[in-house]
Enzyme design. Sequence first.
Site, short mmCIF file in Angstrom:
data_model
loop_
_atom_site.label_atom_id
_atom_site.label_comp_id
_atom_site.label_asym_id
_atom_site.label_seq_id
_atom_site.Cartn_x
_atom_site.Cartn_y
_atom_site.Cartn_z
N HIS A 7 0.83 -1.21 0.00
CA HIS A 7 0.00 0.00 0.00
C HIS A 7 0.86 1.26 0.00
O HIS A 7 2.06 1.21 0.25
CB HIS A 7 -0.97 0.03 1.19
CG HIS A 7 -0.32 -0.01 2.55
ND1 HIS A 7 -0.13 -1.18 3.25
CD2 HIS A 7 0.16 0.97 3.34
CE1 HIS A 7 0.45 -0.91 4.41
NE2 HIS A 7 0.65 0.40 4.50
N HIS A 78 4.14 7.01 3.88
CA HIS A 78 5.04 5.88 3.66
C HIS A 78 4.58 4.99 2.52
O HIS A 78 3.43 5.04 2.10
CB HIS A 78 5.23 5.04 4.94
CG HIS A 78 4.00 4.35 5.46
ND1 HIS A 78 3.17 4.92 6.39
CD2 HIS A 78 3.46 3.14 5.19
CE1 HIS A 78 2.18 4.08 6.68
NE2 HIS A 78 2.33 2.99 5.95
N GLU A 128 7.61 0.76 4.98
CA GLU A 128 7.10 -0.28 5.88
C GLU A 128 7.28 -1.62 5.19
O GLU A 128 7.08 -1.74 3.98
CB GLU A 128 5.61 0.01 6.13
CG GLU A 128 4.88 -1.04 6.96
CD GLU A 128 3.37 -0.76 7.04
OE1 GLU A 128 2.88 0.20 6.41
OE2 GLU A 128 2.69 -1.51 7.74
CO CO Z 1 1.11 1.28 6.29
#
Ligand code: CO
Length: 136
Positions: A7, A78, A128
């Site tokens: 994502h 992020h 991440e």
């Molecule tokens: Co995230």
Amino acid sequence: MITALDHIAIAVPDLDASIKRFMEDFGLKFEGKEDVASAKTSTAFFPLPPTSIELVHPLNGEGPIAGYLEKKGGGIHHLCFRSDDINADVAMLKDKGYQFLSDAPSKGAHNSMVIFIHPKSCDGVLIELNQPAEEH
Ligand code: CO
């Protein structure tokens, strides 16, 4: 091994207004909201195969997103890479000298295991790593 762009996360000052934008203006499917107490965030997910958009907002006005919003007002926060073996990927990257924001992966949204690479290690981008629940 990194297997997908899981994502892209956007920090938003008004979560409900942004949910409305992504649902009504952009016509994306709203998968739901989830509070992640460990990360002090409220999140909202919009699947956009093969990836998704994650809106992040401070939970109870606290945590790292609150600081980010204070400084920047909002923005791309992020990227998240999906991993099929997060512990192996963390060990491999630590060997190469990457710094992480925590010592080990912890529970994130959707019960996945997550850890963040320090932006200093990635040209200022917060990345991440995420291993979905069904894969651990
Ligand atoms: Co995230």
